[in-house]
Motif scaffolding. Structure first.
Motif, PDB file in Angstrom:
ATOM      1  N   PRO A  12       0.836  -1.204   0.000  1.00 50.48           N
ATOM      2  CA  PRO A  12       0.000   0.000   0.000  1.00 50.48           C
ATOM      3  C   PRO A  12       0.874   1.259   0.000  1.00 50.48           C
ATOM      4  CG  PRO A  12      -0.447  -1.404   1.922  1.00 50.48           C
ATOM      5  CD  PRO A  12       0.734  -1.979   1.233  1.00 50.48           C
ATOM      6  N   LEU A  13       0.581   2.173  -0.904  1.00 49.41           N
ATOM      7  CA  LEU A  13       1.376   3.398  -1.000  1.00 49.41           C
ATOM      8  C   LEU A  13       0.410   4.589  -0.962  1.00 49.41           C
ATOM      9  CD1 LEU A  13       4.364   4.222  -1.395  1.00 49.41           C
ATOM     10  CD2 LEU A  13       3.983   4.168  -3.844  1.00 49.41           C
ATOM     11  N   PRO A  14       0.537   5.436   0.081  1.00 53.23           N
ATOM     12  CA  PRO A  14      -0.411   6.541   0.231  1.00 53.23           C
ATOM     13  C   PRO A  14      -0.363   7.513  -0.955  1.00 53.23           C
ATOM     14  CG  PRO A  14       1.081   6.405   2.126  1.00 53.23           C
ATOM     15  CD  PRO A  14       1.551   5.403   1.129  1.00 53.23           C
ATOM     16  N   LYS A  15      -1.507   8.009  -1.316  1.00 51.36           N
ATOM     17  CA  LYS A  15      -1.638   9.058  -2.334  1.00 51.36           C
ATOM     18  C   LYS A  15      -0.788   8.795  -3.588  1.00 51.36           C
ATOM     19  CE  LYS A  15      -3.160  12.568   0.888  1.00 51.36           C
ATOM     20  NZ  LYS A  15      -4.420  11.822   1.062  1.00 51.36           N
ATOM     21  N   SER A  16      -0.916   7.571  -4.084  1.00 50.59           N
ATOM     22  CA  SER A  16      -0.067   7.182  -5.218  1.00 50.59           C
ATOM     23  C   SER A  16      -0.858   6.816  -6.463  1.00 50.59           C
ATOM     24  CB  SER A  16       0.792   5.985  -4.811  1.00 50.59           C
ATOM     25  OG  SER A  16      -0.046   4.869  -4.560  1.00 50.59           O
ATOM     26  N   ALA A  17      -2.187   6.939  -6.389  1.00 52.06           N
ATOM     27  CA  ALA A  17      -2.998   6.488  -7.525  1.00 52.06           C
ATOM     28  C   ALA A  17      -4.248   7.360  -7.636  1.00 52.06           C
ATOM     29  CB  ALA A  17      -3.389   5.029  -7.334  1.00 52.06           C
ATOM     30  N   LEU A  18      -4.958   7.179  -8.733  1.00 50.54           N
ATOM     31  CA  LEU A  18      -6.118   8.032  -9.000  1.00 50.54           C
ATOM     32  C   LEU A  18      -7.407   7.225  -9.055  1.00 50.54           C
ATOM     33  CD1 LEU A  18      -4.504  10.166 -11.844  1.00 50.54           C
ATOM     34  CD2 LEU A  18      -4.870  10.869  -9.460  1.00 50.54           C
ATOM     35  N   LYS A  19      -8.479   7.831  -8.523  1.00 52.86           N
ATOM     36  CA  LYS A  19      -9.802   7.216  -8.686  1.00 52.86           C
ATOM     37  C   LYS A  19     -10.680   8.189  -9.469  1.00 52.86           C
ATOM     38  CE  LYS A  19     -11.439   9.115  -4.331  1.00 52.86           C
ATOM     39  NZ  LYS A  19     -11.628   8.924  -2.920  1.00 52.86           N
ATOM     40  N   ILE A  20     -11.725   7.653 -10.073  1.00 56.22           N
ATOM     41  CA  ILE A  20     -12.656   8.477 -10.846  1.00 56.22           C
ATOM     42  C   ILE A  20     -13.408   9.396  -9.885  1.00 56.22           C
ATOM     43  CG2 ILE A  20     -14.710   8.333 -12.320  1.00 56.22           C
ATOM     44  CD1 ILE A  20     -13.537   5.558 -13.235  1.00 56.22           C
ATOM     45  N   ASN A  21     -13.521  10.677 -10.197  1.00 55.11           N
ATOM     46  CA  ASN A  21     -14.122  11.613  -9.239  1.00 55.11           C
ATOM     47  C   ASN A  21     -15.651  11.585  -9.270  1.00 55.11           C
ATOM     48  OD1 ASN A  21     -15.079  13.327 -11.253  1.00 55.11           O
ATOM     49  ND2 ASN A  21     -13.404  14.808 -11.048  1.00 55.11           N
ATOM     50  N   LYS A  22     -16.265  12.359  -8.372  1.00 55.55           N
ATOM     51  CA  LYS A  22     -17.727  12.339  -8.180  1.00 55.55           C
ATOM     52  C   LYS A  22     -18.497  12.639  -9.470  1.00 55.55           C
ATOM     53  CE  LYS A  22     -19.600  12.575  -3.718  1.00 55.55           C
ATOM     54  NZ  LYS A  22     -18.953  11.347  -3.483  1.00 55.55           N
ATOM     55  N   ASP A  23     -17.979  13.582 -10.269  1.00 58.90           N
ATOM     56  CA  ASP A  23     -18.698  13.972 -11.484  1.00 58.90           C
ATOM     57  C   ASP A  23     -18.836  12.833 -12.489  1.00 58.90           C
ATOM     58  OD1 ASP A  23     -18.815  16.449 -10.420  1.00 58.90           O
ATOM     59  OD2 ASP A  23     -17.152  17.273 -11.593  1.00 58.90           O
ATOM     60  N   TYR A  24     -17.982  11.834 -12.350  1.00 60.10           N
ATOM     61  CA  TYR A  24     -17.989  10.737 -13.328  1.00 60.10           C
ATOM     62  C   TYR A  24     -18.236   9.381 -12.664  1.00 60.10           C
ATOM     63  CZ  TYR A  24     -16.368  14.258 -16.523  1.00 60.10           C
ATOM     64  OH  TYR A  24     -16.298  15.386 -17.291  1.00 60.10           O
ATOM     65  N   GLU A  25     -18.744   9.402 -11.407  1.00 57.31           N
ATOM     66  CA  GLU A  25     -18.829   8.140 -10.645  1.00 57.31           C
ATOM     67  C   GLU A  25     -19.805   7.133 -11.247  1.00 57.31           C
ATOM     68  OE1 GLU A  25     -19.760   9.015  -6.592  1.00 57.31           O
ATOM     69  OE2 GLU A  25     -21.723   9.860  -7.072  1.00 57.31           O
ATOM     70  N   MET A  26     -20.741   7.633 -12.076  1.00 59.40           N
ATOM     71  CA  MET A  26     -21.671   6.681 -12.719  1.00 59.40           C
ATOM     72  C   MET A  26     -20.950   5.734 -13.679  1.00 59.40           C
ATOM     73  SD  MET A  26     -21.710   9.873 -13.644  1.00 59.40           S
ATOM     74  CE  MET A  26     -22.280  11.186 -14.664  1.00 59.40           C
ATOM     75  N   PHE A  27     -19.709   6.091 -14.020  1.00 57.09           N
ATOM     76  CA  PHE A  27     -18.933   5.215 -14.909  1.00 57.09           C
ATOM     77  C   PHE A  27     -17.912   4.365 -14.141  1.00 57.09           C
ATOM     78  CE2 PHE A  27     -20.018   9.062 -17.380  1.00 57.09           C
ATOM     79  CZ  PHE A  27     -20.880   8.455 -18.289  1.00 57.09           C
ATOM     80  N   ASP A  28     -17.871   4.555 -12.825  1.00 59.66           N
ATOM     81  CA  ASP A  28     -16.838   3.884 -12.031  1.00 59.66           C
ATOM     82  C   ASP A  28     -17.266   2.447 -11.716  1.00 59.66           C
ATOM     83  OD1 ASP A  28     -14.955   3.010 -10.260  1.00 59.66           O
ATOM     84  OD2 ASP A  28     -14.934   4.842  -9.043  1.00 59.66           O
ATOM     85  N   ALA A  29     -16.673   1.497 -12.401  1.00 59.89           N
ATOM     86  CA  ALA A  29     -17.059   0.082 -12.242  1.00 59.89           C
ATOM     87  C   ALA A  29     -16.901  -0.378 -10.800  1.00 59.89           C
ATOM     88  CB  ALA A  29     -16.215  -0.792 -13.168  1.00 59.89           C
ATOM     89  N   GLU A  30     -15.931   0.203 -10.082  1.00 63.25           N
ATOM     90  CA  GLU A  30     -15.742  -0.226  -8.690  1.00 63.25           C
ATOM     91  C   GLU A  30     -16.920   0.188  -7.818  1.00 63.25           C
ATOM     92  OE1 GLU A  30     -11.582  -0.259  -6.985  1.00 63.25           O
ATOM     93  OE2 GLU A  30     -11.322   1.116  -8.655  1.00 63.25           O
ATOM     94  N   LYS A  31     -17.621   1.256  -8.202  1.00 62.98           N
ATOM     95  CA  LYS A  31     -18.793   1.693  -7.437  1.00 62.98           C
ATOM     96  C   LYS A  31     -20.046   0.964  -7.907  1.00 62.98           C
ATOM     97  CE  LYS A  31     -17.403   5.943  -5.456  1.00 62.98           C
ATOM     98  NZ  LYS A  31     -16.843   7.149  -6.084  1.00 62.98           N
ATOM     99  N   VAL A  32     -20.116   0.710  -9.220  1.00 62.81           N
ATOM    100  CA  VAL A  32     -21.347   0.164  -9.795  1.00 62.81           C
ATOM    101  C   VAL A  32     -21.475  -1.345  -9.546  1.00 62.81           C
ATOM    102  CG1 VAL A  32     -22.591  -0.189 -11.979  1.00 62.81           C
ATOM    103  CG2 VAL A  32     -21.390   1.972 -11.551  1.00 62.81           C
ATOM    104  N   PHE A  33     -20.365  -2.066  -9.668  1.00 60.27           N
ATOM    105  CA  PHE A  33     -20.440  -3.529  -9.528  1.00 60.27           C
ATOM    106  C   PHE A  33     -19.853  -3.948  -8.187  1.00 60.27           C
ATOM    107  CE2 PHE A  33     -19.877  -2.619 -14.075  1.00 60.27           C
ATOM    108  CZ  PHE A  33     -21.076  -3.134 -14.552  1.00 60.27           C
ATOM    109  N   ASP A  34     -20.547  -4.866  -7.547  1.00 60.86           N
ATOM    110  CA  ASP A  34     -20.097  -5.321  -6.245  1.00 60.86           C
ATOM    111  C   ASP A  34     -19.484  -6.706  -6.409  1.00 60.86           C
ATOM    112  OD1 ASP A  34     -19.762  -5.462  -3.550  1.00 60.86           O
ATOM    113  OD2 ASP A  34     -21.768  -6.269  -3.174  1.00 60.86           O
ATOM    114  N   VAL A  35     -18.168  -6.763  -6.544  1.00 57.90           N
ATOM    115  CA  VAL A  35     -17.552  -8.087  -6.726  1.00 57.90           C
ATOM    116  C   VAL A  35     -16.821  -8.518  -5.452  1.00 57.90           C
ATOM    117  CG1 VAL A  35     -17.288  -8.078  -9.225  1.00 57.90           C
ATOM    118  CG2 VAL A  35     -15.525  -7.037  -7.812  1.00 57.90           C
ATOM    119  N   LYS A  36     -16.967  -9.774  -5.135  1.00 56.41           N
ATOM    120  CA  LYS A  36     -16.248 -10.335  -3.975  1.00 56.41           C
ATOM    121  C   LYS A  36     -14.919 -10.905  -4.485  1.00 56.41           C
ATOM    122  CE  LYS A  36     -19.519  -9.906  -0.793  1.00 56.41           C
ATOM    123  NZ  LYS A  36     -19.869  -8.643  -1.509  1.00 56.41           N
ATOM    124  N   LEU A  37     -13.854 -10.489  -3.848  1.00 55.68           N
ATOM    125  CA  LEU A  37     -12.546 -10.955  -4.312  1.00 55.68           C
ATOM    126  C   LEU A  37     -12.015 -12.070  -3.422  1.00 55.68           C
ATOM    127  CD1 LEU A  37     -10.516  -7.786  -5.302  1.00 55.68           C
ATOM    128  CD2 LEU A  37     -11.773  -9.370  -6.751  1.00 55.68           C
TER     129      LEU A  37
END
Ligand code: SF4
Lengths: 364, 79
Positions: free
Chosen positions: A278-303
């Motif tokens: 784990p590395l703090p503040k090292s990557a990007l996530k899709i912001n609120k304005d585009y969250e409807m396209f964020d697969a991590e928010k839309v699909f609930d997958v168990k890993l």
């Protein structure tokens, strides 16, 4: 800059000059090339052998496929296995084995729809042509590959696409350099900085680092020029950021691309990197304005709990703690045709570069 | 992923898409990341189907010459 010399002549001329400088310094030096493209070039032109005993190249974590952690590969596989999904990503990723030895290619041969894209914008056509399917684009890469994903998100919103989703695995260069310098992995005298990342970000992102950094292009003469500049800095007791790739990189970078990233992404609190953790503040996530396209928010997958292959030392290779040839599987059980770890998959991975250009040694 | 070979814009289509020529190979590239927009005849650097920077003609031709030499050199090695 006018040159009538071939790459081969340049390499040989530069060799003597560089060796004289190392002798003047009085000790061999270690240089980390951050980017996998540079690792590839160093092996291709055998620059490591040319300067053997004088300059040691430590291969850095700048290969996007290599640093994708096992849990992200597992996530890709689980998403691709969902019903009614067309899963898309960049070619190299398809062959990376997940925790249970299966890759996206294996999933495809089991009948799931997995496709590799040349441009992420191709996902739009696929989504339009397959309205009854969910199209997922699994985005990987450093700063150079993030702006195209930003364009994809903006277009998806403009076109009001309802069946296109994106997983962001975009990572950033400065936190990884910071990690390498602070983790005390190996003493490094200087860094060859990434060329195409810097085309986007500009030189300004390297200001914080107190070590010679030279941004380089991808040809033999570019790399030799960068080694020469690092040596000059060491001889003069300097620690600065220099640009040896002025034909493409500027101080400010590509502002249009930076603006697009800002409009579509936020920094993640933390992100898992292979080899780093784990590395703090090292990557990007899709912001609120585009969250409807964020697969991590839309699909609930168990890993499943992710696990590395017990004998693959990729995590160590990625951060320069080990060389590919230190791995028991290298060239025997692990080859580009049958890769065990991500470092053997991508042409930017250190194991793949060693395999491709050092085969002769293997046969001896 | 990185393609360091300069590509020449030979045609600009709708939607910010251009046809580029990379040492004889033609393909589409998005111009979405460039502002101001390049024009036909400009040389660009490509990355995953996007033009990411415009190169000066002199630099581009210089690199192209080197690429051709590398290819020739590698062919010689193979023979
Ligand atoms: S040679 Fe294969 S198994 Fe060994 S570290 Fe590299 S990728 Fe992993």
């Amino acid at each position: 800059m006018k040159m009538n010399l071939s790459n081969k002549d340049i390499v040989l001329k530069a060799k003597d000059k560089l060796i004289k400088k190392v002798e003047k310094l009085g000790r061999p030096i270690k240089i980390m090339e951050f980017c996998g493209g540079h690792t590839h070039a160093i092996m291709r032109y055998a620059i490591d052998k040319l300067l053997d005993g004088y300059v040691e190249f430590i291969h850095g974590p700048g290969c996007p496929v290599c640093v994708a952690s096992m849990d992200r590969i597992d996530l890709a596989i689980e998403l691709a296995k969902m019903p009614n999904v067309i899963f898309t990503t960049y070619g190299d990723l398809l062959r990376v084995p997940g925790s249970y030895r299966k890759s996206l290619l294996d999933i495809r041969s089991e009948g799931h729809d997995v496709r590799s894209l040349y441009s992420c914008l191709d996902a739009i056509d696929i989504a339009i042509k397959n309205k009854d399917k969910n199209v997922i684009f699994f985005a990987i890469g450093f700063e150079t590959t993030t702006p195209p994903t930003a364009v994809l998100l903006k277009k998806a919103k403009e076109m009001k696409l309802k069946n296109l989703f994106v997983v962001s695995n975009h990572v950033m260069t400065p936190p990884a350099i910071r990690y390498i310098l602070n983790a005390g992995i190996s003493h490094i005298d200087g860094i060859i900085g990434p060329g195409h990342v810097s085309v986007i970000t500009g030189m300004k992102i390297y200001k914080e680092f107190d070590i010679p950094i030279v941004i380089s292009g991808f040809e033999a003469f570019d790399i030799l020029k960068s080694v020469n500049m690092i040596l000059d800095q060491l001889i003069n007791h300097e620690r600065k950021v220099e640009n040896a790739y002025t034909r493409a990189v500027t101080e400010e970078g590509n502002k249009e691309a930076q603006k697009l990233i800002e409009q579509t992404f936020d920094v993640r609190d933390t992100f898992n990197w292979r080899g780093i953790g784990p590395l703090p503040k090292s990557a990007l996530k899709i912001n609120k304005d585009y969250e409807m396209f964020d697969a991590e928010k839309v699909f609930d997958v168990k890993l499943p709990t992710s696990k590395e292959h017990p004998l693959c030392i990729c995590p160590k290779v990625i951060v320069g703690k080990a060389k590919p040839t230190d791995c028991k599987l290298f060239g025997k059980l692990c080859t580009p045709e049958n890769p065990i770890g991500s470092c053997m998959v991508s042409s930017e991975g250190a194991c793949a570069a060693y395999y491709k250009y050092q085969r002769v040694e293997l046969c001896m | 992923m990185c393609l360091a070979i300069p590509s020449k814009i030979v045609e600009i289509l709708d939607n910010n898409i251009a046809i580029v020529d990379t040492m004889g190979v033609r393909r589409k590239a998005s111009l979405e990341l460039l502002n101001p927009k390049p024009k036909v005849g400009d040389y660009v650097l490509l990355h995953v189907g996007f033009a990411i920077e415009v190169l000066s003609e002199e630099d581009a031709l210089e690199s192209l010459k080197l690429f051709e030499e590398i290819l020739r050199y590698e062919d010689e090695l193979k023979q």
